[in-house]
Design a protein around this motif. Structure first.
Motif, PDB file in Angstrom:
ATOM      1  N   SER A  96       0.978  -1.182   0.005  1.00 54.29           N
ATOM      2  CA  SER A  96      -0.091  -0.142  -0.020  1.00 54.29           C
ATOM      3  C   SER A  96       0.805   1.208   0.006  1.00 54.29           C
ATOM      4  CB  SER A  96      -0.964   0.148   1.052  1.00 54.29           C
ATOM      5  OG  SER A  96      -1.793  -1.047   1.196  1.00 54.29           O
ATOM      6  N   VAL A  97       1.968   1.290   0.862  1.00 50.84           N
ATOM      7  CA  VAL A  97       2.834   2.504   0.720  1.00 50.84           C
ATOM      8  C   VAL A  97       3.640   2.487  -0.466  1.00 50.84           C
ATOM      9  CG1 VAL A  97       4.863   3.183   1.774  1.00 50.84           C
ATOM     10  CG2 VAL A  97       3.147   2.061   3.278  1.00 50.84           C
ATOM     11  N   VAL A  98       3.795   1.522  -1.141  1.00 51.03           N
ATOM     12  CA  VAL A  98       4.630   1.511  -2.318  1.00 51.03           C
ATOM     13  C   VAL A  98       3.850   2.222  -3.429  1.00 51.03           C
ATOM     14  CG1 VAL A  98       5.579   0.210  -4.259  1.00 51.03           C
ATOM     15  CG2 VAL A  98       6.353  -0.144  -1.731  1.00 51.03           C
ATOM     16  N   LEU A  99       2.554   1.781  -3.547  1.00 53.36           N
ATOM     17  CA  LEU A  99       1.384   2.217  -4.624  1.00 53.36           C
ATOM     18  C   LEU A  99       1.234   3.367  -4.473  1.00 53.36           C
ATOM     19  CD1 LEU A  99      -0.515  -0.995  -5.112  1.00 53.36           C
ATOM     20  CD2 LEU A  99       1.295  -0.118  -6.525  1.00 53.36           C
ATOM     21  N   LYS A 114       2.436   2.668  -9.519  1.00 49.76           N
ATOM     22  CA  LYS A 114       2.393   1.552 -10.056  1.00 49.76           C
ATOM     23  C   LYS A 114       3.832   0.459  -9.648  1.00 49.76           C
ATOM     24  CE  LYS A 114       5.306   2.838 -14.076  1.00 49.76           C
ATOM     25  NZ  LYS A 114       5.650   2.669 -15.593  1.00 49.76           N
ATOM     26  N   VAL A 115       3.917  -0.653 -10.092  1.00 48.05           N
ATOM     27  CA  VAL A 115       5.048  -1.581 -10.062  1.00 48.05           C
ATOM     28  C   VAL A 115       5.376  -2.260 -11.309  1.00 48.05           C
ATOM     29  CG1 VAL A 115       6.035  -3.650  -8.822  1.00 48.05           C
ATOM     30  CG2 VAL A 115       4.672  -1.822  -7.507  1.00 48.05           C
ATOM     31  N   ASP A 116       6.160  -2.214 -11.810  1.00 44.20           N
ATOM     32  CA  ASP A 116       6.858  -2.841 -13.181  1.00 44.20           C
ATOM     33  C   ASP A 116       7.652  -4.028 -12.893  1.00 44.20           C
ATOM     34  OD1 ASP A 116       5.761  -0.836 -15.430  1.00 44.20           O
ATOM     35  OD2 ASP A 116       7.191   0.534 -13.866  1.00 44.20           O
ATOM     36  N   PHE A 169       1.581  -8.256  -4.688  1.00 45.65           N
ATOM     37  CA  PHE A 169       1.987  -7.482  -5.807  1.00 45.65           C
ATOM     38  C   PHE A 169       1.601  -7.789  -7.274  1.00 45.65           C
ATOM     39  CE2 PHE A 169       5.458  -5.769  -2.908  1.00 45.65           C
ATOM     40  CZ  PHE A 169       5.270  -4.481  -3.426  1.00 45.65           C
ATOM     41  N   TYR A 170       0.887  -9.070  -7.162  1.00 42.53           N
ATOM     42  CA  TYR A 170       0.450  -9.780  -8.540  1.00 42.53           C
ATOM     43  C   TYR A 170      -0.491  -8.835  -9.211  1.00 42.53           C
ATOM     44  CZ  TYR A 170      -2.112 -12.857 -11.521  1.00 42.53           C
ATOM     45  OH  TYR A 170      -2.586 -13.207 -13.042  1.00 42.53           O
ATOM     46  N   LYS A 171      -1.443  -8.228  -8.504  1.00 34.16           N
ATOM     47  CA  LYS A 171      -2.383  -7.359  -9.386  1.00 34.16           C
ATOM     48  C   LYS A 171      -1.795  -6.316  -9.860  1.00 34.16           C
ATOM     49  CE  LYS A 171      -6.563  -4.622  -8.819  1.00 34.16           C
ATOM     50  NZ  LYS A 171      -7.507  -3.969  -7.705  1.00 34.16           N
ATOM     51  N   GLU A 172      -0.670  -5.919  -9.514  1.00 34.89           N
ATOM     52  CA  GLU A 172      -0.008  -4.527 -10.068  1.00 34.89           C
ATOM     53  C   GLU A 172       0.660  -5.068 -11.201  1.00 34.89           C
ATOM     54  OE1 GLU A 172      -1.067  -1.839  -9.123  1.00 34.89           O
ATOM     55  OE2 GLU A 172      -2.331  -2.716  -7.717  1.00 34.89           O
ATOM     56  N   LEU A 173       1.575  -6.168 -11.009  1.00 40.20           N
ATOM     57  CA  LEU A 173       2.312  -6.924 -11.989  1.00 40.20           C
ATOM     58  C   LEU A 173       1.545  -7.130 -13.141  1.00 40.20           C
ATOM     59  CD1 LEU A 173       4.638  -8.694  -9.884  1.00 40.20           C
ATOM     60  CD2 LEU A 173       5.375  -6.852 -11.306  1.00 40.20           C
ATOM     61  N   LEU A 174       0.242  -7.687 -13.150  1.00 41.15           N
ATOM     62  CA  LEU A 174      -0.674  -7.984 -14.151  1.00 41.15           C
ATOM     63  C   LEU A 174      -0.919  -7.006 -14.733  1.00 41.15           C
ATOM     64  CD1 LEU A 174      -2.312 -10.239 -15.288  1.00 41.15           C
ATOM     65  CD2 LEU A 174      -4.106  -9.793 -13.740  1.00 41.15           C
ATOM     66  N   SER A 175      -1.285  -5.697 -14.251  1.00 42.54           N
ATOM     67  CA  SER A 175      -1.590  -4.338 -15.199  1.00 42.54           C
ATOM     68  C   SER A 175      -0.487  -4.004 -15.794  1.00 42.54           C
ATOM     69  CB  SER A 175      -2.356  -3.473 -14.175  1.00 42.54           C
ATOM     70  OG  SER A 175      -1.139  -3.092 -13.119  1.00 42.54           O
ATOM     71  N   THR A 176       0.719  -4.064 -15.431  1.00 50.44           N
ATOM     72  CA  THR A 176       2.001  -3.439 -16.105  1.00 50.44           C
ATOM     73  C   THR A 176       2.339  -4.585 -16.824  1.00 50.44           C
ATOM     74  OG1 THR A 176       3.500  -4.016 -14.239  1.00 50.44           O
ATOM     75  CG2 THR A 176       2.190  -1.794 -14.285  1.00 50.44           C
ATOM     76  N   ARG A 177       2.154  -5.761 -16.842  1.00 50.21           N
ATOM     77  CA  ARG A 177       2.814  -6.991 -17.662  1.00 50.21           C
ATOM     78  C   ARG A 177       4.144  -7.140 -17.022  1.00 50.21           C
ATOM     79  NH1 ARG A 177      -0.227  -9.441 -21.341  1.00 50.21           N
ATOM     80  NH2 ARG A 177       1.606 -10.172 -22.664  1.00 50.21           N
ATOM     81  N   GLY A 178       4.360  -6.882 -15.721  1.00 50.76           N
ATOM     82  CA  GLY A 178       5.858  -6.786 -15.255  1.00 50.76           C
ATOM     83  C   GLY A 178       6.561  -8.075 -15.369  1.00 50.76           C
TER      84      GLY A 178
END
Length: 255
Positions: A73-76, A81-83, A124-133
């Motif tokens: 939560s803090v990172v986002l 985002k997270v790549d 972090f999966y949801k964020e990596l999914l959104s960025t195709r990380g």
């Protein structure tokens, strides 16, 4: 590879010192924003200051589900985002054969080195999914070839390599690449601590040089350069790889 991570947001666990800090430094050099998740507040804050305004330190016990969830939560909130997620946090002690390893030591090694990847991937999966990380796991050559008097640590790194391959298959359809990097000896605070525990400490530096056919035990920058490549688009068709960055340490018998 100047600018190869430009515009990317990279999370590095255990990024306050050693290989993690070298990788964070390289990611910043290549244009990324970096979030360091680490248990040490003092070292984490120092690392963030050293890396400059593109770096964020988040205090986190990587072996704790609730601590990792809070850190996400803090990172986002800070980066948006997270790549890339670099699962680097690890412990190496104790250096013992299996029958001398107690349950608390075993649980700590597996909690930090392996179970932490469950928590970071879950949250972090949801964020990596959104960025195709992409995900990078810091494993070790000992997970491929073994090591004497280091049974529990070796077990965690062997398991992490197998886990990397399973994750690569699971997340390929999501466009998420998953790789591992496998150092041999690298001069870090953790390795220096291990060396100090050995009976023949004075001979350890010479030994660590000799096990690398390229001639010396390196600093963490050689790992960081390979990590940059694996996170970059230059490695866009590489997944499930356990990449040795070892100076040839695993190649076989030598005179």
């Amino acid at each position: 590879m100047s600018g190869s991570l430009s515009g990317k947001c990279v999370v590095v666990t255990g990024g306050a010192q050693g290989i993690g800090l070298e990788c964070a430094r390289a990611y910043v050099r290549e244009g990324a924003q970096v979030a360091i998740l680490d248990l040490s507040i003092e070292q984490g804050e120092r690392a963030a200051v050293m890396l400059g305004p593109v770096a964020l330190f988040v205090h986190c016990d990587i072996s704790s589900s609730s601590s990792v969830e809070k850190a996400v939560s803090v990172v986002l909130a800070a980066l948006g985002k997270v790549d890339a997620l670099h699962n680097n946090a690890g412990v190496a002690m104790p250096s013992k054969p299996l029958h001398e390893t107690d349950e608390a030591e075993w649980d700590r090694l597996f909690g930090v080195n392996l179970k932490s990847v469950l928590w970071t991937t879950r949250y972090f999966y949801k964020e990596l999914l959104s960025t195709r990380g992409t995900i990078l796991n810091t494993a070790s050559m000992v997970g491929l070839i073994g090591q004497a008097n280091h049974a529990a640590y070796v077990a965690t790194k062997g398991a992490l390599i197998s886990l990397t391959k399973a994750m690569a298959l699971d997340y390929a359809a999501d466009g998420i690449r998953v790789n591992a990097i496998c150092p041999a000896g690298v001069w870090t605070p953790m390795l220096r601590q291990w060396a100090a525990e050995q009976e023949n400490e004075a001979d350890i530096a010479s030994y660590l040089d000799r096990i690398h056919p390229l001639g010396s035990c390196p600093e963490g920058d050689v790992i960081a350069d390979a990590a940059v490549f694996l996170l970059s688009d230059a490695a866009r068709f590489i997944t499930g790889c356990a990449l040795p960055v070892s100076g040839g340490a695993e190649l076989g018998y030598r005179l």
